[in-house]
Scaffold this motif. Structure first.
Motif, short mmCIF file in Angstrom:
data_model
loop_
_atom_site.label_atom_id
_atom_site.label_comp_id
_atom_site.label_asym_id
_atom_site.label_seq_id
_atom_site.Cartn_x
_atom_site.Cartn_y
_atom_site.Cartn_z
N GLN A 74 0.83 -1.21 0.00
CA GLN A 74 0.00 0.00 0.00
C GLN A 74 0.86 1.26 0.00
OE1 GLN A 74 -0.82 -2.69 2.02
NE2 GLN A 74 -2.52 -3.25 0.69
N ARG A 77 2.58 1.66 -3.38
CA ARG A 77 1.70 2.13 -4.46
C ARG A 77 1.27 3.57 -4.26
NH1 ARG A 77 -1.68 -3.04 -3.63
NH2 ARG A 77 -0.30 -4.60 -4.56
N SER A 78 1.29 4.04 -3.02
CA SER A 78 0.93 5.44 -2.83
C SER A 78 2.10 6.34 -3.25
CB SER A 78 0.55 5.70 -1.37
OG SER A 78 1.69 5.69 -0.55
N ASN A 81 2.69 5.56 -8.35
CA ASN A 81 1.29 5.45 -8.76
C ASN A 81 1.16 5.03 -10.22
OD1 ASN A 81 -1.30 7.45 -9.81
ND2 ASN A 81 -1.66 5.88 -8.29
N ALA A 88 -10.09 3.78 -14.13
CA ALA A 88 -11.51 3.76 -13.76
C ALA A 88 -11.98 5.16 -13.40
CB ALA A 88 -11.71 2.84 -12.57
N PHE A 90 -15.02 6.77 -11.18
CA PHE A 90 -15.99 6.34 -10.17
C PHE A 90 -17.29 7.11 -10.33
CE2 PHE A 90 -11.76 5.58 -8.48
CZ PHE A 90 -11.85 4.25 -8.16
N LEU A 104 -8.79 7.14 1.36
CA LEU A 104 -8.10 5.92 1.75
C LEU A 104 -7.29 6.13 3.02
CD1 LEU A 104 -6.85 4.79 -1.77
CD2 LEU A 104 -8.82 3.95 -0.51
N ILE A 106 -4.40 5.16 3.80
CA ILE A 106 -2.97 5.44 3.63
C ILE A 106 -2.69 6.93 3.45
CG2 ILE A 106 -2.91 5.20 1.10
CD1 ILE A 106 -0.37 3.26 2.82
N PHE A 153 -2.73 13.41 -5.87
CA PHE A 153 -2.46 12.42 -4.82
C PHE A 153 -1.01 12.50 -4.34
CE2 PHE A 153 -1.83 7.98 -3.33
CZ PHE A 153 -2.85 7.94 -2.40
N GLU B 161 -12.08 -0.41 -11.37
CA GLU B 161 -12.20 0.43 -10.17
C GLU B 161 -11.31 -0.11 -9.04
OE1 GLU B 161 -14.94 -0.19 -12.05
OE2 GLU B 161 -16.61 1.12 -11.49
N GLU B 163 -8.64 -2.02 -9.19
CA GLU B 163 -7.21 -1.84 -9.42
C GLU B 163 -6.81 -0.37 -9.32
OE1 GLU B 163 -5.62 -4.15 -12.74
OE2 GLU B 163 -5.07 -5.46 -11.08
N THR B 164 -7.70 0.52 -9.73
CA THR B 164 -7.39 1.95 -9.58
C THR B 164 -7.23 2.29 -8.10
OG1 THR B 164 -8.54 2.47 -11.62
CG2 THR B 164 -8.19 4.28 -10.10
N LEU B 165 -8.14 1.80 -7.28
CA LEU B 165 -8.02 2.05 -5.84
C LEU B 165 -6.75 1.44 -5.28
CD1 LEU B 165 -11.72 1.62 -4.68
CD2 LEU B 165 -10.36 3.71 -4.64
N LEU B 166 -6.47 0.20 -5.70
CA LEU B 166 -5.24 -0.46 -5.22
C LEU B 166 -4.02 0.36 -5.60
CD1 LEU B 166 -5.84 -4.23 -6.04
CD2 LEU B 166 -5.77 -3.18 -3.79
N SER B 167 -4.04 0.92 -6.82
CA SER B 167 -2.85 1.65 -7.27
C SER B 167 -2.68 2.97 -6.52
CB SER B 167 -2.88 1.85 -8.78
OG SER B 167 -3.94 2.70 -9.13
N PHE B 168 -3.69 3.39 -5.80
CA PHE B 168 -3.53 4.55 -4.91
C PHE B 168 -3.16 4.11 -3.50
CE2 PHE B 168 -6.20 6.85 -8.04
CZ PHE B 168 -5.35 7.93 -8.25
N GLY B 169 -2.96 2.82 -3.32
CA GLY B 169 -2.56 2.35 -2.00
C GLY B 169 -3.72 1.89 -1.13
N ALA B 170 -4.86 1.57 -1.75
CA ALA B 170 -5.99 1.06 -0.97
C ALA B 170 -5.65 -0.32 -0.42
CB ALA B 170 -7.23 0.97 -1.85
N SER B 171 -6.15 -0.63 0.76
CA SER B 171 -6.01 -1.98 1.29
C SER B 171 -6.98 -2.88 0.53
CB SER B 171 -6.34 -1.99 2.78
OG SER B 171 -7.69 -1.65 2.96
N PRO B 172 -6.77 -4.20 0.57
CA PRO B 172 -7.74 -5.09 -0.09
C PRO B 172 -9.17 -4.79 0.34
CG PRO B 172 -5.84 -6.34 0.58
CD PRO B 172 -5.63 -4.95 1.11
N GLU B 174 -10.48 -1.98 1.50
CA GLU B 174 -10.97 -0.72 0.94
C GLU B 174 -11.32 -0.88 -0.54
OE1 GLU B 174 -8.82 2.95 3.24
OE2 GLU B 174 -7.50 1.61 2.13
N ALA B 256 -2.39 -7.74 -4.41
CA ALA B 256 -2.89 -7.41 -5.75
C ALA B 256 -3.98 -8.42 -6.09
CB ALA B 256 -1.75 -7.49 -6.76
#
Lengths: 219, 265
Positions: A74, A77-78, A81, A88, A90, A104, A106, A153, B161, B163-172, B174, B256
């Motif tokens: 996490q 990836r933050s 990026n 996507a 939203f 999020l 993080i 971000f 959606e 994967e986009t959240l994951l790529s911002f550092g979202a936890s599984p 989230e 991932a």
């Protein structure tokens, strides 16, 4: 001083045949690394590996001298990026979309509306767009809004997959100028980009470096 | 008023074949090619239920707590197979999670019903326990199957959606929270709907059975209320347990999205 960003002997396999790709490179602070190669060469996969969204067989990546595995996925990836070719969008307005990553866990700092409005202007988008339903945007607008979302971000490194694919030349140029300001005006930034568009060469004042992923079948 | 069961004799039972024949004639006339499965189904119904009748008589006479637990656990095992069928990796681990969620929710709710609400003598009386646990299990199984199927289809359709959240550092958690919510909703909706319309659209099978067996309708209604509520509880617990245990399996150890989720048709 350690290198800014470096990937070392990354090895992965792609396609049904499981062809192996090996690649090493590094990126200096404030510069762009362009990954070239024919389709099917594994360019997108490389970006995904760098973001730890896909796994590689071997190799290591370093950010400012720190091994990627010393970060949680996490946190990594933050900082690194990945922006997919079709990221996507939203449900909700453009503003909701720009704010989304700030919800999020993080992300500790707050969303800054002024920065978002400035960004829209710099990307030659109308600032009234911010209250529009994000699903009604055109392809070119979506590409720029999702890029802005990533920039706001505040990652260290942007991994861009074909950022100009949905843009005409004028928009592509304003995106490049925007990215240049992001790279040059602040420290600690870098871009790894997959693109077929040579527009980055027209913009002076950014250091770029290219690497070529070999063609399928040739190692 | 005659409040006893009206027994069905062998002759009368045999006459019920007439009903199949009616369905068979229609099927044959319209060339639906359902005659064979219809006949086979009829034979199986007679056989399976006759055997179960003997088995139940035997179990009710022994009325042993351990035996009851073993039987219900076996029923959970069979049900968990069906419940996890919608998962793309119907491996041992899926089965285990399915079994664990079903078993826990069934025993938790069933025991509360047996000990606190119905309280027969002894509290584990097989005559009550087997049908009660059976009803809980059947409904939990369906709920879990629906939830799991929905979890995978939601994740697949929202992959970009996520994967986009994951790529911002979202936890599984989230990144798939919305999908998990949808999955739980899918699993529990049939149960909630039946709570809404029960008695208006149809009379529940259990209540009908009790009335046919000569029970006072008002008593049958009380039983039915307990049954409906225990089913709702068991479905909710079972679905939540399974989905919460399962969503982690959608991810690799690098947090991932796992490959099998992407490739699953």
């Amino acid at each position: 001083m350690p290198e800014f960003f470096k990937f070392d002997q990354i090895e992965y396999h792609i396609g049904a045949a499981g062809r192996t790709v090996k690649v090493s490179s590094d990126l200096e602070e404030g510069s762009i690394l362009v990954i070239k190669g024919p389709s099917g060469a594994g360019k997108t996969t490389l970006l995904r590996i760098l973001a730890r969204l896909s796994e590689c067989d071997k190799g290591q990546v370093f950010l400012q001298g720190h091994n990627w595995l010393s970060y949680s996925p996490q946190l990594w990836r933050s900082k690194i990026n990945y922006l997919a070719q079709k990221p996507a969008v939203f449900n909700g307005t453009v503003l909701d979309n720009l704010k989304k990553p700030f919800a999020l866990k993080i992300k500790k700092d707050m969303f800054n509306l002024d920065e978002a409005i400035d960004g829209l202007r710099e990307l030659s988008l109308n600032e009234n767009l911010i209250h529009q339903d994000a699903h009604t945007l055109s392809g070119g607008e979506t590409a720029r809004i999702t890029l802005l979302r990533s920039i706001l971000f505040k990652p260290n490194i942007l991994l861009l997959d074909e950022p100009f694919a949905f843009l005409d030349d004028n928009s592509a140029r304003s995106v490049m100028e925007f990215l240049k300001r992001w790279l040059v005006n602040k420290t600690g930034h870098g871009i790894v980009m997959v693109t077929h568009n040579d527009i980055y060469k027209d913009i002076s004042g950014i250091e770029t470096q290219e690497i070529e992923l070999s063609e399928p079948g040739v190692n | 008023m005659d409040a006893g069961v009206i027994p069905i004799s062998n002759t009368q039972l045999a006459l019920s074949v007439i009903l199949v024949l009616i369905a068979g004639v229609i099927s044959a006339a319209l060339r639906l090619e359902l005659l064979k499965p219809l006949l086979w189904g009829t034979v199986r119904t007679y056989l399976q239920l006759t055997l179960i009748g003997y088995a139940l008589t035997y179990i009710f006479n022994i009325n042993n707590l351990i035996l009851i637990i073993v039987i219900i656990s076996l029923m959970c095992l069979v049900a968990s197979r069906t419940a996890v069928r919608g998962a793309p990796c119907a491996g041992r681990y899926s089965m285990f999670l399915g079994f664990f969620s079903l078993w826990t929710s069934t025993f938790l709710v069933g025991t509360i019903v047996m000990v606190l609400i119905i309280s027969p003598e002894p509290w584990y009386s097989a005559r009550i326990a087997i049908p009660i646990f059976g009803m809980i299990l059947g409904n939990s199984m369906n709920g879990i199957a629906l939830s799991l199927e929905r979890l995978f289809s939601e994740v697949k359709s929202k992959i970009s959606e996520i994967e986009t959240l994951l790529s911002f550092g979202a936890s599984p958690w989230e990144s798939v929270r919305d999908c998990v919510k949808e999955a739980l909703r899918a699993g529990m909706t049939p149960t909630i709907n039946s709570l809404m319309v029960v008695g208006l659209v149809s009379l529940p099978g259990m209540m009908t059975g009790q009335i046919l067996a000569g029970a006072d309708p008002q008593q049958a209604v009380r039983y039915q209320i307990v049954v409906m509520l225990m089913i709702a509880a068991a479905v909710a617990i079972g679905c939540i347990m399974l989905v919460l245990l399962y969503y982690k399996k959608l991810f690799t150890k690098e947090d991932a999205i796992a490959h099998y989720v992407l490739n699953h048709e």
